[in-house]
Design a protein around this motif. Structure first.
Motif, PDB file in Angstrom:
ATOM      1  N   PRO A 293       0.812  -1.234   0.000  1.00 16.34           N
ATOM      2  CA  PRO A 293       0.000   0.000   0.000  1.00 16.34           C
ATOM      3  C   PRO A 293       0.840   1.277   0.000  1.00 16.34           C
ATOM      4  O   PRO A 293       0.416   2.302  -0.546  1.00 16.34           O
ATOM      5  CB  PRO A 293      -0.814  -0.129   1.296  1.00 16.34           C
ATOM      6  N   LEU A 294       2.020   1.232   0.603  1.00 16.34           N
ATOM      7  CA  LEU A 294       2.890   2.411   0.609  1.00 16.34           C
ATOM      8  C   LEU A 294       3.469   2.677  -0.777  1.00 16.34           C
ATOM      9  O   LEU A 294       3.760   3.826  -1.133  1.00 16.34           O
ATOM     10  CB  LEU A 294       4.036   2.215   1.613  1.00 16.34           C
ATOM     11  N   LEU A 295       3.622   1.609  -1.562  1.00 13.53           N
ATOM     12  CA  LEU A 295       4.209   1.745  -2.900  1.00 13.53           C
ATOM     13  C   LEU A 295       3.162   1.962  -3.977  1.00 13.53           C
ATOM     14  O   LEU A 295       3.484   2.460  -5.059  1.00 13.53           O
ATOM     15  CB  LEU A 295       5.014   0.483  -3.230  1.00 13.53           C
ATOM     16  N   LEU A 296       1.905   1.563  -3.698  1.00 13.70           N
ATOM     17  CA  LEU A 296       0.863   1.562  -4.731  1.00 13.70           C
ATOM     18  C   LEU A 296      -0.324   2.442  -4.350  1.00 13.70           C
ATOM     19  O   LEU A 296      -1.474   2.111  -4.643  1.00 13.70           O
ATOM     20  CB  LEU A 296       0.391   0.127  -4.984  1.00 13.70           C
ATOM     21  N   ASP A 297      -0.056   3.532  -3.660  1.00 19.10           N
ATOM     22  CA  ASP A 297      -1.108   4.506  -3.310  1.00 19.10           C
ATOM     23  C   ASP A 297      -2.266   3.863  -2.556  1.00 19.10           C
ATOM     24  O   ASP A 297      -3.443   4.097  -2.861  1.00 19.10           O
ATOM     25  CB  ASP A 297      -1.645   5.202  -4.570  1.00 19.10           C
ATOM     26  N   GLY A 298      -1.929   3.032  -1.587  1.00 16.88           N
ATOM     27  CA  GLY A 298      -2.957   2.485  -0.715  1.00 16.88           C
ATOM     28  C   GLY A 298      -3.570   1.186  -1.175  1.00 16.88           C
ATOM     29  O   GLY A 298      -4.445   0.638  -0.489  1.00 16.88           O
ATOM     30  N   THR A 299      -3.142   0.643  -2.307  1.00 19.21           N
ATOM     31  CA  THR A 299      -3.718  -0.599  -2.812  1.00 19.21           C
ATOM     32  C   THR A 299      -3.227  -1.789  -1.991  1.00 19.21           C
ATOM     33  O   THR A 299      -2.022  -1.999  -1.838  1.00 19.21           O
ATOM     34  CB  THR A 299      -3.332  -0.826  -4.285  1.00 19.21           C
ATOM     35  N   VAL A 300      -4.166  -2.575  -1.448  1.00 19.35           N
ATOM     36  CA  VAL A 300      -3.836  -3.788  -0.705  1.00 19.35           C
ATOM     37  C   VAL A 300      -3.971  -4.977  -1.651  1.00 19.35           C
ATOM     38  O   VAL A 300      -5.043  -5.210  -2.210  1.00 19.35           O
ATOM     39  CB  VAL A 300      -4.753  -3.967   0.522  1.00 19.35           C
ATOM     40  N   LEU A 301      -2.906  -5.716  -1.839  1.00 19.15           N
ATOM     41  CA  LEU A 301      -2.897  -6.817  -2.800  1.00 19.15           C
ATOM     42  C   LEU A 301      -3.235  -8.140  -2.127  1.00 19.15           C
ATOM     43  O   LEU A 301      -2.879  -8.353  -0.970  1.00 19.15           O
ATOM     44  CB  LEU A 301      -1.518  -6.941  -3.453  1.00 19.15           C
ATOM     45  N   PRO A 302      -3.903  -9.057  -2.838  1.00 16.05           N
ATOM     46  CA  PRO A 302      -4.054 -10.423  -2.322  1.00 16.05           C
ATOM     47  C   PRO A 302      -2.691 -11.103  -2.237  1.00 16.05           C
ATOM     48  O   PRO A 302      -1.788 -10.802  -3.024  1.00 16.05           O
ATOM     49  CB  PRO A 302      -4.944 -11.103  -3.371  1.00 16.05           C
ATOM     50  N   VAL A 303      -2.550 -12.017  -1.300  1.00 22.04           N
ATOM     51  CA  VAL A 303      -1.261 -12.663  -1.103  1.00 22.04           C
ATOM     52  C   VAL A 303      -0.817 -13.430  -2.336  1.00 22.04           C
ATOM     53  O   VAL A 303       0.383 -13.523  -2.641  1.00 22.04           O
ATOM     54  CB  VAL A 303      -1.332 -13.600   0.126  1.00 22.04           C
ATOM     55  N   GLY A 304      -1.775 -13.971  -3.111  1.00 23.39           N
ATOM     56  CA  GLY A 304      -1.422 -14.734  -4.291  1.00 23.39           C
ATOM     57  C   GLY A 304      -0.735 -13.922  -5.366  1.00 23.39           C
ATOM     58  O   GLY A 304       0.037 -14.465  -6.168  1.00 23.39           O
ATOM     59  N   VAL A 305      -0.992 -12.611  -5.406  1.00 24.94           N
ATOM     60  CA  VAL A 305      -0.312 -11.756  -6.380  1.00 24.94           C
ATOM     61  C   VAL A 305       1.184 -11.706  -6.079  1.00 24.94           C
ATOM     62  O   VAL A 305       2.025 -11.782  -6.978  1.00 24.94           O
ATOM     63  CB  VAL A 305      -0.917 -10.340  -6.364  1.00 24.94           C
ATOM     64  N   ILE A 306       1.531 -11.606  -4.797  1.00 23.62           N
ATOM     65  CA  ILE A 306       2.942 -11.535  -4.401  1.00 23.62           C
ATOM     66  C   ILE A 306       3.633 -12.882  -4.634  1.00 23.62           C
ATOM     67  O   ILE A 306       4.737 -12.935  -5.171  1.00 23.62           O
ATOM     68  CB  ILE A 306       3.069 -11.110  -2.929  1.00 23.62           C
ATOM     69  N   THR A 307       3.001 -13.969  -4.230  1.00 21.63           N
ATOM     70  CA  THR A 307       3.639 -15.281  -4.432  1.00 21.63           C
ATOM     71  C   THR A 307       3.751 -15.613  -5.914  1.00 21.63           C
ATOM     72  O   THR A 307       4.725 -16.254  -6.333  1.00 21.63           O
ATOM     73  CB  THR A 307       2.860 -16.386  -3.705  1.00 21.63           C
ATOM     74  N   GLY A 308       2.781 -15.179  -6.719  1.00 21.73           N
ATOM     75  CA  GLY A 308       2.878 -15.385  -8.158  1.00 21.73           C
ATOM     76  C   GLY A 308       4.034 -14.612  -8.764  1.00 21.73           C
ATOM     77  O   GLY A 308       4.757 -15.121  -9.631  1.00 21.73           O
ATOM     78  N   ALA A 309       4.237 -13.384  -8.293  1.00 20.23           N
ATOM     79  CA  ALA A 309       5.365 -12.584  -8.772  1.00 20.23           C
ATOM     80  C   ALA A 309       6.690 -13.212  -8.370  1.00 20.23           C
ATOM     81  O   ALA A 309       7.694 -13.090  -9.077  1.00 20.23           O
ATOM     82  CB  ALA A 309       5.263 -11.165  -8.212  1.00 20.23           C
ATOM     83  N   LEU A 310       6.720 -13.917  -7.233  1.00 26.35           N
ATOM     84  CA  LEU A 310       7.923 -14.618  -6.804  1.00 26.35           C
ATOM     85  C   LEU A 310       8.129 -15.900  -7.605  1.00 26.35           C
ATOM     86  O   LEU A 310       9.252 -16.235  -7.989  1.00 26.35           O
ATOM     87  CB  LEU A 310       7.816 -14.959  -5.313  1.00 26.35           C
ATOM     88  N   GLY A 311       7.047 -16.615  -7.869  1.00 24.77           N
ATOM     89  CA  GLY A 311       7.166 -17.938  -8.475  1.00 24.77           C
ATOM     90  C   GLY A 311       7.534 -17.918  -9.944  1.00 24.77           C
ATOM     91  O   GLY A 311       8.273 -18.793 -10.405  1.00 24.77           O
ATOM     92  N   ALA A 312       7.058 -16.945 -10.699  1.00 28.76           N
ATOM     93  CA  ALA A 312       7.336 -16.913 -12.135  1.00 28.76           C
ATOM     94  C   ALA A 312       8.834 -16.804 -12.435  1.00 28.76           C
ATOM     95  O   ALA A 312       9.370 -17.616 -13.197  1.00 28.76           O
ATOM     96  CB  ALA A 312       6.554 -15.778 -12.790  1.00 28.76           C
ATOM     97  N   PRO A 313       9.549 -15.828 -11.867  1.00 23.14           N
ATOM     98  CA  PRO A 313      10.999 -15.803 -12.131  1.00 23.14           C
ATOM     99  C   PRO A 313      11.732 -17.016 -11.563  1.00 23.14           C
ATOM    100  O   PRO A 313      12.740 -17.448 -12.118  1.00 23.14           O
ATOM    101  CB  PRO A 313      11.466 -14.501 -11.461  1.00 23.14           C
ATOM    102  N   PHE A 314      11.215 -17.569 -10.455  1.00 25.68           N
ATOM    103  CA  PHE A 314      11.854 -18.762  -9.894  1.00 25.68           C
ATOM    104  C   PHE A 314      11.745 -19.930 -10.873  1.00 25.68           C
ATOM    105  O   PHE A 314      12.684 -20.707 -11.036  1.00 25.68           O
ATOM    106  CB  PHE A 314      11.207 -19.129  -8.561  1.00 25.68           C
ATOM    107  N   LEU A 315      10.601 -20.076 -11.531  1.00 24.87           N
ATOM    108  CA  LEU A 315      10.429 -21.130 -12.532  1.00 24.87           C
ATOM    109  C   LEU A 315      11.423 -20.956 -13.669  1.00 24.87           C
ATOM    110  O   LEU A 315      12.061 -21.915 -14.116  1.00 24.87           O
ATOM    111  CB  LEU A 315       8.994 -21.117 -13.069  1.00 24.87           C
ATOM    112  N   LEU A 316      11.574 -19.721 -14.161  1.00 24.16           N
ATOM    113  CA  LEU A 316      12.519 -19.461 -15.241  1.00 24.16           C
ATOM    114  C   LEU A 316      13.947 -19.778 -14.797  1.00 24.16           C
ATOM    115  O   LEU A 316      14.726 -20.377 -15.548  1.00 24.16           O
ATOM    116  CB  LEU A 316      12.412 -17.996 -15.691  1.00 24.16           C
ATOM    117  N   TRP A 317      14.288 -19.378 -13.565  1.00 20.75           N
ATOM    118  CA  TRP A 317      15.629 -19.656 -13.049  1.00 20.75           C
ATOM    119  C   TRP A 317      15.861 -21.165 -12.945  1.00 20.75           C
ATOM    120  O   TRP A 317      16.928 -21.666 -13.276  1.00 20.75           O
ATOM    121  CB  TRP A 317      15.792 -18.997 -11.686  1.00 20.75           C
TER     122      TRP A 317
END
Length: 327
Positions: A293-317
């Motif tokens: 929220p501090l980075l995105l003007d108050g937007t609270v993200l679902p936890v799956g958005v963060i884990t998905g952002a982590l998992g995609a580059p991990f798969l490529l690696w």
């Protein structure tokens, strides 16, 4: 991380105040206005549910990856999570379900898809055969899961186009994976289920390690290969299904927990996979609720958005490093 999650964030609580709040809640004593509600009805149950689903996803991924000896074998990749998603979205869009009904539909969907995938792969004797039989059938299981996941993704997309905006928004929150619905009832249900499944994992850990030697060697050492593989599949699917039913398909937790745990302990470890899964979920949800929220003007993200952002580059690696080893 559990302590950080409960004590810090948008509302901070000191350690003495936390124990005062907890003691008052357990004994019926005087509560701290505001703080007691935030800790006992929001932060603590959310942390407990996050820990439990993270451990369940980590164990599910670790079981599949160890049994099939393939780091791509996780509920996210082989279609089990998509089975839960398709069933849950159908319940939301077609039947107007909510709450426990959606969780129940997700559980049934995950188990149903797992049964179909296992039946398809069974044609190659997943549970028996020669030294390469289990490996070949394991590859069939993964490929069957990928194909079914693609079909179910199309079903979910079609249902979303037919839903009104409000219903589609509800379904989208569930599809991304979220701890917003975490409460003590859900935590209690998860705890009871894991009290049954974790001993099952412990009982299967020994035979599973022997299976890593190959089907022929395991059979020679007295392991019932077919029964053990079936028991591992049922246990892993159940773990993934109950976690998905509780919080939605939190992306890539089951996929990344096992390989990360292996990096820590230098071997396949189910307990380490469970702890890493819990760590990933708690860290991702803390970031989504307090830092994003501090980075995105108050937007609270679902936890799956963060884990998905982590998992995609991990798969490529993972794919890049695997190619280097093959070379």
């Amino acid at each position: 991380m559990f302590a950080v999650y409960v004590l810090l964030g948008s509302y901070t609580v000191t350690i003495p105040d936390f124990f005062r709040i907890l003691a008052a809640h357990l004994t019926g004593g005087e509560r701290i206005p505001g703080a007691s509600f935030i800790v006992m009805e929001n932060k603590l149950p959310r942390a407990v549910v996050g820990t439990l689903i993270g451990a369940a996803f980590g164990l599910a991924g670790g079981l599949f990856q160890t049994m099939l000896r393939n780091p791509l074998a996780s509920p996210d990749v082989i279609g089990i999570s998509y089975g839960a998603s398709a069933a849950a979205v159908t319940a939301i869009v077609v039947f107007g379900a909510s709450g426990a009904a959606v969780s129940g539909a997700a559980l049934i969907g995950a188990l149903g898809v797992a049964a179909v995938i296992y039946a398809i792969s069974r044609g190659g004797s997943l549970g028996s055969g020669g030294g390469n039989g289990g490996s070949a059938a394991g590859n069939r299981l993964i490929l069957a899961g990928v194909g079914i996941a693609a079909a179910l993704h199309a079903v979910v997309s079609f249902l979303m186009t037919r839903a009104d905006i409000r219903t589609a928004a509800d379904a989208l929150v569930w599809l991304n994976g979220s701890l917003n619905s975490a409460n003590w009832d859900r935590a209690a249900t998860l705890s009871l289920v894991l009290l049954v499944l974790i001993p099952a994992v412990s009982a299967l850990a020994g035979p599973l390690r022997i299976l890593e030697l190959g089907d022929d060697a395991a059979a020679g050492l007295g392991i019932r290969v077919g029964f053990t593989r079936l028991a591992v599949v049922v246990t892993a699917v159940s773990l993934a299904a109950v976690a998905t039913a509780a919080a939605g398909p939190v992306a890539f937790v089951a996929f990344v927990a096992g390989p990360i745990a292996r990096r820590f302990v230098n071997k396949a470890s189910l307990p380490a996979s469970a702890f890493v899964g819990a760590l990933i979920v708690l860290t991702a949800d803390y970031f989504a609720a307090n830092i994003a929220p501090l980075l995105l003007d108050g937007t609270v993200l679902p936890v799956g958005v963060i884990t998905g952002a982590l998992g995609a580059p991990f798969l490529l690696w993972l794919l890049v490093t695997a190619n280097r080893k093959d070379a």
